[in-house]
Structure formats: C-alpha cells, structure tokens
Design a protein around this motif. Structure first.
Motif, mmCIF file in Angstrom:
data_model
loop_
_atom_site.group_PDB
_atom_site.id
_atom_site.type_symbol
_atom_site.label_atom_id
_atom_site.label_comp_id
_atom_site.label_asym_id
_atom_site.label_seq_id
_atom_site.Cartn_x
_atom_site.Cartn_y
_atom_site.Cartn_z
ATOM 1 N N ASP A 1 -14.373 -40.873 -20.291
ATOM 2 C CA ASP A 1 -13.092 -40.728 -19.598
ATOM 3 C C ASP A 1 -11.934 -40.695 -20.586
ATOM 4 O OD1 ASP A 1 -14.737 -40.967 -17.450
ATOM 5 O OD2 ASP A 1 -13.615 -42.581 -16.475
ATOM 6 N N ASP A 2 -11.969 -41.621 -21.560
ATOM 7 C CA ASP A 2 -10.905 -41.683 -22.567
ATOM 8 C C ASP A 2 -10.820 -40.366 -23.339
ATOM 9 O OD1 ASP A 2 -10.550 -44.305 -21.805
ATOM 10 O OD2 ASP A 2 -11.714 -45.136 -23.474
ATOM 11 N N GLN B 1 -12.540 -32.768 -12.168
ATOM 12 C CA GLN B 1 -13.825 -32.124 -12.365
ATOM 13 C C GLN B 1 -14.947 -33.155 -12.448
ATOM 14 O OE1 GLN B 1 -12.533 -30.030 -16.120
ATOM 15 N NE2 GLN B 1 -13.296 -28.224 -15.022
ATOM 16 N N SER B 2 -16.155 -32.706 -12.143
ATOM 17 C CA SER B 2 -17.336 -33.533 -12.380
ATOM 18 C C SER B 2 -18.530 -32.620 -12.618
ATOM 19 C CB SER B 2 -17.606 -34.474 -11.205
ATOM 20 O OG SER B 2 -17.939 -33.744 -10.044
ATOM 21 N N LEU B 3 -19.521 -33.138 -13.356
ATOM 22 C CA LEU B 3 -20.690 -32.344 -13.728
ATOM 23 C C LEU B 3 -21.943 -33.223 -13.654
ATOM 24 C CD1 LEU B 3 -21.757 -29.617 -15.063
ATOM 25 C CD2 LEU B 3 -21.498 -30.824 -17.250
ATOM 26 N N PRO C 1 -15.601 -37.616 -15.279
ATOM 27 C CA PRO C 1 -14.378 -38.261 -15.774
ATOM 28 C C PRO C 1 -13.487 -38.700 -14.612
ATOM 29 C CG PRO C 1 -14.790 -36.173 -16.890
ATOM 30 C CD PRO C 1 -15.713 -36.221 -15.726
ATOM 31 N N ASP C 2 -13.155 -39.960 -14.582
ATOM 32 C CA ASP C 2 -12.267 -40.469 -13.535
ATOM 33 C C ASP C 2 -10.834 -40.187 -13.964
ATOM 34 O OD1 ASP C 2 -11.517 -41.594 -11.222
ATOM 35 O OD2 ASP C 2 -12.153 -43.632 -11.691
ATOM 36 N N VAL C 3 -10.539 -38.894 -14.057
ATOM 37 C CA VAL C 3 -9.279 -38.439 -14.645
ATOM 38 C C VAL C 3 -8.682 -37.346 -13.776
ATOM 39 C CG1 VAL C 3 -8.229 -37.265 -16.618
ATOM 40 C CG2 VAL C 3 -10.008 -38.978 -16.996
#
Length: 503
Positions: A172-173, A326-328, A343-345
C-alpha cells in the motif's frame, strides 16, 4: 532511489502525475441525448422554431416567449437499455432500466402594458437530464491476447527498484508513493510485478525490461462493465417578443456531472509453461464535475403559418474531479497459490478542465392553426474541437491530438409533427445523428423514433411518449496493451410522462 513512506491510514490519498483522461471521457461529457417533456420527446426534440414547451428552451432560448400564459411542467421517465455484445465467439445480452425525474421547469410570462414594441417578456428556469450514464455490458470470449500486455506496456522503462518495497514498507505504501511521485503507469507496473504477471529480465535493481510470465496460446477473456450517474443542466432563461413576430432569448446554463464506473476483468488459460493461469483485475472510477454554458437564439414568424429559428450554443466549460481505485488477484496452477494485490489506496487526480464543442442549430416549422404542425431542426457540432485544459500540459497535448485525429464534425436532423383532434394531440418524430468518429466504427450513426399522445383539460395537460434509439459501438477493453474490441449493439427505449399546469 525511492524514499521510504510509512502510512497508518486505511485509505491513502495520492496525487497522480500521469493523467487518466482520454478520448472516451471527452466524448462522454460532450454528447447529449434526447431528454425533456413528453411532448418534446414525442416529436424527437424538433422544437427550434416552435416554442410553447418548456423543454424547447434547450434547443432555442427564444421559445419561452411563445407561451401565451405562464406554465410549469414535471416529467418522469422509465428508461430501458439493452446491449448485445459480441466478443470473438461470445455473445452476451445485458438489460438495465431506471425510473427518474427527467425534467422540471417553469416559464413566467409578462405582457407589456403600453406602446412598447416589445410586447411580451418571459423568464424561465428548467432542470433537464442531458445524459443518463446507467449502463452495463459483458464481453466474453476466447482470444489469443492477454491482459499481460497491459502491464508490460506500462512496465517497460520502470526501474525494478521502484517495484520492490523495503522491509518496513507495505505494498500500500509503495503504491501510494508511486502514484504521488511516478504516476499511474508505475502503479500498473507494480500491480503486474507483484501479481506475478510480469518478470524482470534481470534481478538488477536498475533493470527496466520485463517479460510475461504467461505463455502464448488462448485466453478466456471476460470483461464486465457497469456505470451509474447522469449529466444534468439547469437553465436560467430570458426572452422577449418583438412586434409579435420576432422572439429573442438567452440561456445561462449550469451543468453538473456524476459518473461512477466499475470494470471487472477475469482471464484464465491452460497454456503449457504459464506460471500464472488466472487473473482478476478490478478498476473503479468516481467522477464529479460542474460547468457553464450559454445559448442565444431567435424565432421569426415569416407568416402566421411559417416560422424559422436559429440558435448558437457556446462550448461548455467543465471543471472535473476524479478518484480511482484498483485491485488484482492471480492464481498459479504450477504453484497452487493465489496472490492478492489490493492496495487500500484511493488515487485522487488533479482537477482538470474540459471544453466541449459549441453547436449551431437552424429550424423551420409550419403551424396549421389549431389543427397541428410540422417542424424540422438541423444541428452541427464539431467534436474534434473538444479540448482538455490546460492545453500546454504535456499529457493533454497528446490527448487533444488524439481527439482532433479521431473525432469530427457531426450533423443531426430532427423531424416532428403533431395533429390535434379536439382536446387530444397525436405526435410523432424521427431523429438522425451522424457518428462523431471519423472511422464510423467506434460509434455508428444513430437513428431514433418517437411517438406520443396528449390530452388537454384546459389549464392542466397530461402527455405521454415512447422513444426508441439504436446505434452500435466498437469498444476497446483497455486503451493500452489489451486493446481487443467488443462490438456492442445498443437499443434504448423510454416511456415518458409529463404533467403541465397553467399558472
């Protein structure tokens, strides 16, 4: 070398340097559909030389001065959309319906007392839905192409060092850091690398070349698209009647955009040597915007039966804001292992401006007293003039060149008629819109038919209409890498009901 970032928030806000906007966004917010009162839609919107209907001000702002008395109208519509999507050997159907408030407006008429040559003034306010974004389709079939090309296209040239988190740095960072400092493309490279879709040619942290972990062969592609939202407009209208022959008017329009889209892509393969056999890729976008435009127009009665009209619509200047996530997920038969990169972004893109093209409209109408009427409108709009701003932005220069290369001026023709029998009115119409794309394939010409009926109780009127619109599209799954196209046959129909009140 990247710097180490430590975040504790569940949702990280980043500002991406690379713009995500493209020609698809430009056209979406430049195009308007047939919306308005039931009478207006029943005659396919051919009202530029008529007036006497609150939705007519969307075509010609002078039309409000044609009202004899003040009036207000509310309109509700039930919209049905059916998409038939062909993707290689796969054919899928999707249907969607939506019921909402389509229009609400009022026109106030002030007759002049005295010897003034301006015999009447009008003031109106009207809300109209210009485009409904509620939509869905599914493209599924067997292809020789994979989503791996999407990630490879973005990864080439990105140092491997940017795709590997430090010991005290989470995915995430790193995803947030790349969005803020390197841009959207580097984020896609990170997803592909961490999801074991792409591999570096060398383990050297300075490596900038990558290859796919998937072997050539056949891939089962499945792309699901769903969107919601609308493009609406509030018009403040001023008009006047001069010597009972000439009508002049102006609209000041406030626009707003709400658009939410989610795409879900799934791919599987059983190709010999593939390290990754399943890929699930989800993208979500949320857009809101506001804008301004103006219209000036006139109607002239050549005789009591024949009149003409002309209108100029200025460009619309939008300010648009977007957020994306997004997520994968991938799976390997070889290692019997799933990998999730989620990513929790939330990527928050810089606010940008969009200028949509102006439009000119010429109209003519034959009014047969109390028996009925026939009306024709012709409009021209050059979609090639659509422009992202600021125009000196390097990314927008590229997108504006793509727009100028692919979009063109498009004509539209609307024909409508009305026949009255006592308190009843029978209506019908046809409209044709030329494709705004030079290739004529990305979007075809549009054909629309309409019919309606109305009954007048005197100061109170009720109207109903049915509309049907058909056209086709060729839609790329992604703008980069996996550019396979899906052929979509679209059919939109609506039932429209209006209530009008004399004031």
């Amino acid at each position: 070398m990247k710097k180490i970032l430590t975040f504790t928030l569940l949702a990280i806000i980043t500002f991406c340097d690379l713009k995500a906007q493209d020609i698809t966004d430009a056209f979406r917010y430049s195009h308007t559909d047939l919306k308005g009162t039931a009478r207006f839609q029943a005659m396919s919107g051919a009202f530029g030389a008529l007036g006497g209907d609150i939705s007519a001000i969307s075509i010609n702002p002078a039309s409000s001065a044609v009202f004899i008395n003040s009036a207000a109208t509310l309109t509700f519509s039930d919209i049905s959309k059916e998409n038939t999507t062909t993707y290689f050997s796969g054919i899928n159907n999707a249907e969607h319906s939506d019921f909402n408030l389509n229009q609400a407006g009022i026109a106030l008429i002030f007759n002049s007392n005295g010897d003034s040559e301006f015999t009447k003034f009008s003031f109106g306010v009207n809300y109209a839905e210009e485009n409904n974004f509620d939509d869905s389709f599914k493209a599924a079939g067997l292809s020789n192409n994979s989503i791996d090309q999407y990630f490879l296209s973005y990864a080439q040239g990105v140092p491997l060092d940017l795709l590997i988190p430090y010991d005290d740095e989470s995915i995430d960072d790193l995803y947030a850091y790349l969005g803020e400092n390197e841009g959207y493309g580097a984020q896609q490279a990170l997803l592909g690398y961490q999801g074991f879709i792409i591999n570096p040619e060398s383990d050297d942290i300075e490596n900038t070349k990558y290859y796919s972990s998937l072997s050539p062969g056949q891939f089962q592609n499945s792309y699901n698209y769903i969107s919601t939202g609308l493009n609406g407009k509030i018009s403040f209208n001023f008009a006047a009647e001069f010597q009972k022959k000439l009508y002049l008017g102006i609209n000041l329009n406030s626009h707003f955009i709400n658009y939410d889209r989610t795409t879900r892509y799934f791919e599987s393969n059983a190709n010999t040597g593939s390290e990754t056999n399943e890929i699930s890729f989800v993208n979500s976008l949320s857009t809101d915007g506001d804008g301004f435009s103006a219209q000036i127009g006139g109607i002239y009665k050549i005789t009591d039966k024949f009149r003409i009209g002309a209108t100029y619509d200025t460009p619309t200047w939008y300010n648009i804001r977007e957020e994306a996530s997004q997520s994968l997920r991938t799976y390997s038969d070889v290692y019997d292992e799933s990998v999730i990169v989620n990513p929790d972004v939330i990527n928050v893109y810089p606010e940008y401006k969009l200028r949509t093209p102006g439009k000119i409209t010429g109209s003519a109408a034959l009014v047969l007293g109390g028996q009925g009427l026939i009306s024709v409108d012709y409009s021209y709009k050059d979609y090639g003039n659509t422009e992202f701003q600021p125009t000196d932005d390097a990314d927008f220069i590229i997108q504006n060149n793509i727009i100028a290369k692919n979009l063109k001026g498009a004509s539209s023709i609307k024909v409508g008629g009305e026949y009255r029998i006592d308190n009843w009115s029978l209506r019908g119409g046809y409209r044709y819109e030329e494709s705004p794309y030079k290739d004529g394939v990305t979007m075809s010409d549009l054909d629309g038919y309409s019919a309606g009926i109305g009954y007048s109780f005197g100061a109170f009127k009720i109207d109903a209409a049915y509309t049907n619109t058909q056209y086709s599209e060729s839609r790329s799954l992604y703008q980069v890498g996996l550019t396979n196209t899906a052929a979509i046959d679209r059919e939109f129909s609506s039932l429209v009901f209006s209530l009008s009140f004399g004031l």
